[in-house]
Design a protein around this motif. Structure first.
Motif, short mmCIF file in Angstrom:
data_model
loop_
_atom_site.label_atom_id
_atom_site.label_comp_id
_atom_site.label_asym_id
_atom_site.label_seq_id
_atom_site.Cartn_x
_atom_site.Cartn_y
_atom_site.Cartn_z
N ALA A 178 0.83 -1.21 0.00
CA ALA A 178 0.00 0.00 0.00
C ALA A 178 0.87 1.26 0.00
CB ALA A 178 -0.93 0.00 1.21
N LEU A 179 1.93 1.24 0.79
CA LEU A 179 2.83 2.40 0.81
C LEU A 179 3.54 2.58 -0.52
CD1 LEU A 179 4.40 2.06 4.39
CD2 LEU A 179 2.76 3.79 3.59
N GLN A 180 3.89 1.48 -1.16
CA GLN A 180 4.52 1.58 -2.48
C GLN A 180 3.54 2.18 -3.49
OE1 GLN A 180 7.87 0.95 -3.12
NE2 GLN A 180 7.28 2.08 -4.97
N TYR A 181 2.26 1.79 -3.37
CA TYR A 181 1.25 2.38 -4.25
C TYR A 181 1.20 3.89 -4.06
CZ TYR A 181 -3.30 4.02 -5.77
OH TYR A 181 -4.30 4.76 -6.36
N LEU A 182 1.22 4.35 -2.80
CA LEU A 182 1.19 5.79 -2.52
C LEU A 182 2.45 6.48 -3.04
CD1 LEU A 182 -0.31 5.78 1.10
CD2 LEU A 182 -1.44 6.59 -0.99
N LYS A 183 3.60 5.84 -2.88
CA LYS A 183 4.85 6.42 -3.38
C LYS A 183 4.83 6.55 -4.89
CE LYS A 183 7.68 4.62 0.43
NZ LYS A 183 8.72 3.63 0.82
N ASP A 184 4.33 5.53 -5.57
CA ASP A 184 4.25 5.58 -7.03
C ASP A 184 3.29 6.68 -7.48
OD1 ASP A 184 6.03 3.48 -7.17
OD2 ASP A 184 4.49 1.95 -7.49
N TYR A 185 2.17 6.78 -6.77
CA TYR A 185 1.17 7.80 -7.09
C TYR A 185 1.77 9.19 -6.91
CZ TYR A 185 -3.23 10.44 -6.80
OH TYR A 185 -4.24 11.34 -6.99
N LEU A 186 2.46 9.40 -5.79
CA LEU A 186 3.08 10.69 -5.53
C LEU A 186 4.13 11.00 -6.60
CD1 LEU A 186 3.60 13.20 -3.83
CD2 LEU A 186 5.10 11.82 -2.38
N SER A 187 4.91 10.02 -6.96
CA SER A 187 5.94 10.22 -7.99
C SER A 187 5.32 10.65 -9.31
CB SER A 187 6.73 8.93 -8.18
OG SER A 187 7.71 9.07 -9.19
N ASN A 188 4.14 10.14 -9.62
CA ASN A 188 3.48 10.46 -10.89
C ASN A 188 2.93 11.88 -10.93
OD1 ASN A 188 3.94 7.98 -12.12
ND2 ASN A 188 2.07 7.07 -11.30
N ILE A 189 2.51 12.40 -9.77
CA ILE A 189 1.87 13.72 -9.76
C ILE A 189 2.75 14.82 -9.20
CG2 ILE A 189 -0.39 12.61 -9.48
CD1 ILE A 189 -0.40 13.80 -6.60
N ASN A 190 3.86 14.47 -8.57
CA ASN A 190 4.66 15.46 -7.85
C ASN A 190 5.14 16.58 -8.76
OD1 ASN A 190 5.90 16.18 -5.28
ND2 ASN A 190 7.84 15.81 -6.32
N ASN A 191 5.60 16.23 -9.95
CA ASN A 191 6.11 17.25 -10.86
C ASN A 191 5.00 18.16 -11.38
OD1 ASN A 191 8.34 18.41 -12.44
ND2 ASN A 191 7.15 17.67 -14.19
N ASP A 192 3.82 17.58 -11.58
CA ASP A 192 2.70 18.37 -12.08
C ASP A 192 2.15 19.32 -11.01
OD1 ASP A 192 2.85 17.14 -14.53
OD2 ASP A 192 1.38 15.60 -14.04
N TYR A 193 2.05 18.84 -9.78
CA TYR A 193 1.45 19.64 -8.71
C TYR A 193 2.48 20.55 -8.03
CZ TYR A 193 -3.06 17.20 -8.69
OH TYR A 193 -4.31 16.73 -9.01
N GLY A 194 3.72 20.10 -7.91
CA GLY A 194 4.74 20.90 -7.27
C GLY A 194 4.94 20.56 -5.80
N LEU A 195 6.06 21.01 -5.25
CA LEU A 195 6.45 20.66 -3.89
C LEU A 195 5.44 21.08 -2.84
CD1 LEU A 195 10.22 21.74 -3.81
CD2 LEU A 195 9.33 19.40 -3.66
N ASN A 196 4.82 22.23 -3.04
CA ASN A 196 4.03 22.83 -1.96
C ASN A 196 2.54 22.86 -2.23
OD1 ASN A 196 6.30 23.51 -0.19
ND2 ASN A 196 6.91 24.81 -1.90
N HIS A 197 2.09 21.90 -3.02
CA HIS A 197 0.64 21.74 -3.19
C HIS A 197 0.09 20.98 -1.99
CE1 HIS A 197 -3.20 20.39 -4.86
NE2 HIS A 197 -3.08 21.41 -5.70
N HIS A 198 -1.08 21.40 -1.52
CA HIS A 198 -1.64 20.80 -0.31
C HIS A 198 -1.90 19.30 -0.46
CE1 HIS A 198 -5.70 20.97 -2.19
NE2 HIS A 198 -5.24 22.09 -2.71
#
Length: 284
Positions: free
Chosen positions: A242-262
């Motif tokens: 489950a944590l790996q799923y969350l890490k993968d999801y974050l990796s996919n959106i992090n660049n689009d949303y940016g460091l300081n998106h809520h």
């Protein structure tokens, strides 16, 4: 939060002052102050280049000139339409816009246009294209007419030149409420090597627009939605899966949303919080 590009002119060599002259054409009152207005526009563009728009002084126009300058701006005027088209073009060519959200908060649709320097005090910039940016009505209301604090720092980020991703500063903390459900609360946490001026500007921005409170309210909905997804995608799997799923999801959106998106800050907390891990284990 991300930087916005300045308005791009469709005619090579056209300037914001050219756009102003078109809007003011035929107004005898404004024709009489054209040289003063050109100087004001030059001052504004120099201030954009030096990241100091908030420290511009008002020219001090009074009626009838002031009223005529203010009347150039209407929500359906050509210049407002140019800004909306610019925003629409930008949002259609990059994913880094949070589904067409207000740049000030990234929560609501930008249903109005904000005057970075308010047109009541600075009527000379009522239709300056670099003084206008899409904004939601809530942020517009919270921003009000104030421009800078007693340290001469702006109350809000200028998204045309301040970089809100200069460092990671938004964090979420997790606790478990009396009903046994995760509760997330946001805070600003700047690294020790953060630029002190930008740190102060970001802090002003969050305080002025009540963003921590607004993010604390928004996260209730955001977390409920992602928990439903986790229960569906990770049902019967291990905590590590489950944590790996969350890490993968974050990796996919992090660049689009940016460091300081809520939303990104919430995901970082979910991945890193032992308190949340214990809850996550219980729902798998």
């Amino acid at each position: 939060m991300i930087k916005y590009p300045l308005y791009q002119f469709s005619i090579n060599g056209e300037t914001p002052f050219d756009v102003y002259k078109t809007a003011a054409h035929g107004d005898a009152i404004l024709d009489a102050i054209e040289i003063q207005m050109e100087s004001c526009y030059n001052d504004y563009e120099n201030a954009v280049n030096s990241a100091s728009v908030h420290n511009l002084s008002s020219h001090g126009f009074v009626d009838p000139e002031k009223e005529h300058l203010k009347k150039l701006y209407k929500s359906d005027c050509d210049i407002a339409k140019k800004i909306r088209l610019h925003h629409s073009t930008f949002t259609s060519t990059t994913k880094r816009v949070y589904n067409n959200k207000c740049p000030y908060c990234t929560l609501s649709e930008p249903n109005t246009i904000e005057h970075i320097l308010p047109k009541e005090k600075y009527p000379e910039f009522a239709v300056h294209l670099y003084n206008l940016i899409p904004c939601c009505s809530k942020c517009n209301g919270h921003k009000s007419e104030a421009v800078r604090d007693h340290y001469r720092l702006p109350y809000t980020i200028n998204f045309y030149y301040h970089d809100p991703e200069y460092c990671q500063f938004l964090e979420a903390n997790c606790s478990i409420d009396p009903n046994g459900y995760p509760s997330f609360k946001y805070r600003l946490a700047f690294p020790k090597n953060a630029d002190p001026t930008l740190t102060a500007i970001v802090t002003n921005h969050f305080n002025r627009l009540h963003l921590i409170k607004r993010y604390d309210e928004e996260v209730i909905k955001n977390y409920s939605e992602i928990e439903l997804t986790i229960k569906t995608v990770c049902k019967g799997k291990s905590l590590n899966d489950a944590l790996q799923y969350l890490k993968d999801y974050l990796s996919n959106i992090n660049n689009d949303y940016g460091l300081n998106h809520h939303y990104v800050a919430m995901l970082r907390c979910m991945i890193g919080s032992p308190i949340y891990h214990a809850y996550l284990q219980s729902i798998l």
